[in-house]
Design a protein around this motif. Structure first.
Motif, PDB file in Angstrom:
ATOM      1  N   GLN A  37       0.947  -1.008   0.110  1.00  0.00           N
ATOM      2  CA  GLN A  37       0.029  -0.196  -0.078  1.00  0.00           C
ATOM      3  C   GLN A  37       0.987   1.414  -0.036  1.00  0.00           C
ATOM      4  OE1 GLN A  37      -3.288  -0.292   2.635  1.00  0.00           O
ATOM      5  NE2 GLN A  37      -3.728  -2.120   2.522  1.00  0.00           N
ATOM      6  N   SER A  38       1.780   1.292   0.540  1.00  0.00           N
ATOM      7  CA  SER A  38       2.950   2.292   0.558  1.00  0.00           C
ATOM      8  C   SER A  38       3.924   2.424  -0.473  1.00  0.00           C
ATOM      9  CB  SER A  38       4.308   2.712   1.784  1.00  0.00           C
ATOM     10  OG  SER A  38       4.463   1.249   1.828  1.00  0.00           O
ATOM     11  N   ASP A  39       3.729   1.613  -1.643  1.00  0.00           N
ATOM     12  CA  ASP A  39       4.842   1.278  -2.869  1.00  0.00           C
ATOM     13  C   ASP A  39       5.893   1.097  -1.827  1.00  0.00           C
ATOM     14  OD1 ASP A  39       5.128   1.453  -5.528  1.00  0.00           O
ATOM     15  OD2 ASP A  39       5.642   3.537  -5.809  1.00  0.00           O
ATOM     16  N   HIS A  40       5.896   0.443  -1.118  1.00  0.00           N
ATOM     17  CA  HIS A  40       7.535  -0.062  -0.560  1.00  0.00           C
ATOM     18  C   HIS A  40       8.441   0.851  -0.068  1.00  0.00           C
ATOM     19  CE1 HIS A  40       7.226  -3.988  -2.443  1.00  0.00           C
ATOM     20  NE2 HIS A  40       6.545  -3.241  -4.014  1.00  0.00           N
ATOM     21  N   THR A  41       7.825   2.116   0.298  1.00  0.00           N
ATOM     22  CA  THR A  41       8.153   3.660   0.778  1.00  0.00           C
ATOM     23  C   THR A  41       8.228   2.584   2.323  1.00  0.00           C
ATOM     24  OG1 THR A  41       7.009   4.862  -0.525  1.00  0.00           O
ATOM     25  CG2 THR A  41       7.663   5.144   1.814  1.00  0.00           C
ATOM     26  N   PHE A  42       7.278   1.635   3.066  1.00  0.00           N
ATOM     27  CA  PHE A  42       7.715   1.131   4.697  1.00  0.00           C
ATOM     28  C   PHE A  42       7.700   0.120   4.396  1.00  0.00           C
ATOM     29  CE2 PHE A  42       4.055   4.954   5.209  1.00  0.00           C
ATOM     30  CZ  PHE A  42       5.170   6.078   5.487  1.00  0.00           C
ATOM     31  N   SER A  43       9.033   0.096   5.170  1.00  0.00           N
ATOM     32  CA  SER A  43       9.074  -1.696   5.050  1.00  0.00           C
ATOM     33  C   SER A  43       9.313  -1.745   7.003  1.00  0.00           C
ATOM     34  CB  SER A  43      10.349  -2.089   4.775  1.00  0.00           C
ATOM     35  OG  SER A  43      10.526  -3.652   4.788  1.00  0.00           O
ATOM     36  N   MET A  44       7.933  -3.012   7.117  1.00  0.00           N
ATOM     37  CA  MET A  44       8.193  -3.296   9.219  1.00  0.00           C
ATOM     38  C   MET A  44       8.539  -4.319   9.049  1.00  0.00           C
ATOM     39  SD  MET A  44       5.147  -2.454  11.724  1.00  0.00           S
ATOM     40  CE  MET A  44       4.689  -1.031  11.164  1.00  0.00           C
ATOM     41  N   LYS A  45       9.442  -4.504  10.324  1.00  0.00           N
ATOM     42  CA  LYS A  45      10.448  -5.353  10.660  1.00  0.00           C
ATOM     43  C   LYS A  45       9.023  -6.644  11.950  1.00  0.00           C
ATOM     44  CE  LYS A  45      14.003  -5.393   8.089  1.00  0.00           C
ATOM     45  NZ  LYS A  45      14.257  -5.365   6.171  1.00  0.00           N
ATOM     46  N   GLU A  46       9.097  -7.964  11.434  1.00  0.00           N
ATOM     47  CA  GLU A  46       8.875  -9.192  12.677  1.00  0.00           C
ATOM     48  C   GLU A  46       8.676  -7.944  14.271  1.00  0.00           C
ATOM     49  OE1 GLU A  46       9.092 -13.089  11.885  1.00  0.00           O
ATOM     50  OE2 GLU A  46       8.187 -12.693  10.420  1.00  0.00           O
ATOM     51  N   GLY A  47      10.193  -7.479  14.342  1.00  0.00           N
ATOM     52  CA  GLY A  47      10.694  -7.206  15.659  1.00  0.00           C
ATOM     53  C   GLY A  47       9.741  -5.833  15.951  1.00  0.00           C
ATOM     54  N   THR A  48       9.326  -5.490  14.540  1.00  0.00           N
ATOM     55  CA  THR A  48       9.074  -4.152  15.593  1.00  0.00           C
ATOM     56  C   THR A  48       6.934  -4.669  15.635  1.00  0.00           C
ATOM     57  OG1 THR A  48      10.604  -2.720  13.780  1.00  0.00           O
ATOM     58  CG2 THR A  48       8.252  -1.739  13.989  1.00  0.00           C
ATOM     59  N   LEU A  49       7.582  -4.932  14.931  1.00  0.00           N
ATOM     60  CA  LEU A  49       5.120  -5.435  14.663  1.00  0.00           C
ATOM     61  C   LEU A  49       4.681  -6.042  15.839  1.00  0.00           C
ATOM     62  CD1 LEU A  49       2.348  -5.062  12.653  1.00  0.00           C
ATOM     63  CD2 LEU A  49       3.548  -7.613  12.563  1.00  0.00           C
ATOM     64  N   TYR A  50       5.222  -7.204  16.721  1.00  0.00           N
ATOM     65  CA  TYR A  50       4.464  -7.988  17.233  1.00  0.00           C
ATOM     66  C   TYR A  50       5.095  -7.264  18.468  1.00  0.00           C
ATOM     67  CZ  TYR A  50       4.465 -11.164  14.325  1.00  0.00           C
ATOM     68  OH  TYR A  50       3.494 -11.890  12.891  1.00  0.00           O
ATOM     69  N   PRO A  51       5.511  -6.412  19.453  1.00  0.00           N
ATOM     70  CA  PRO A  51       5.813  -5.459  20.510  1.00  0.00           C
ATOM     71  C   PRO A  51       4.140  -4.647  20.044  1.00  0.00           C
ATOM     72  CG  PRO A  51       8.205  -5.531  19.501  1.00  0.00           C
ATOM     73  CD  PRO A  51       7.369  -6.362  18.518  1.00  0.00           C
ATOM     74  N   ILE A  52       3.782  -4.095  18.681  1.00  0.00           N
ATOM     75  CA  ILE A  52       2.930  -3.151  18.960  1.00  0.00           C
ATOM     76  C   ILE A  52       1.440  -4.057  18.998  1.00  0.00           C
ATOM     77  CG2 ILE A  52       1.811  -1.639  17.063  1.00  0.00           C
ATOM     78  CD1 ILE A  52       4.712  -0.862  15.601  1.00  0.00           C
TER      79      ILE A  52
END
Length: 114
Positions: A37-52
């Motif tokens: 959706q961000s045209d590959h501007t945003f790349s979130m790692k699992e280590g960022t996503l799961y704590p959120i």
């Protein structure tokens, strides 16, 4: 163009809630949709996503459940709650005010010298 990681960190909760507002999703699905959706501007790692997600779950903004995937593998899905939708509204308002303020400063700045 990849965004500065500090910019993503400041808006990560807003982005995760926004993704979940369109339907229940599992972790990798959220990461892939965010990139797409961000045209590959945003790349979130699992280590960022799961704590959120865990923080949102602890505050009652998100609930999780397990469901079997077509492959037979169990996946943990996340669902936004009414509290999470209210938080999403608040985060959107914060983002709008912040981005308007940044844009106002940028609009008033002189062009850089080459």
């Amino acid at each position: 163009m990849k965004a500065d990681k500090s910019l993503l960190n400041g808006s990560a909760t807003l982005l995760v809630l926004s993704l979940l507002s369109t339907g229940d999703k599992y972790g990798y699905q959220m990461i892939a949709e965010l990139e797409e959706q961000s045209d590959h501007t945003f790349s979130m790692k699992e280590g960022t996503l799961y704590p959120i997600l865990h923080t949102l779950e602890n505050t009652g903004s998100v609930e999780s459940y397990e469901k079997e995937a077509p492959t037979g593998r169990k996946r943990k899905y996340y669902h936004i709650t009414k509290k999470g939708l209210r938080l999403l509204g608040e985060k959107k308002e914060e983002w709008t005010a912040f981005s308007q303020a940044v844009n106002a400063v940028l609009a008033g700045s002189a062009p850089a010298l080459a």
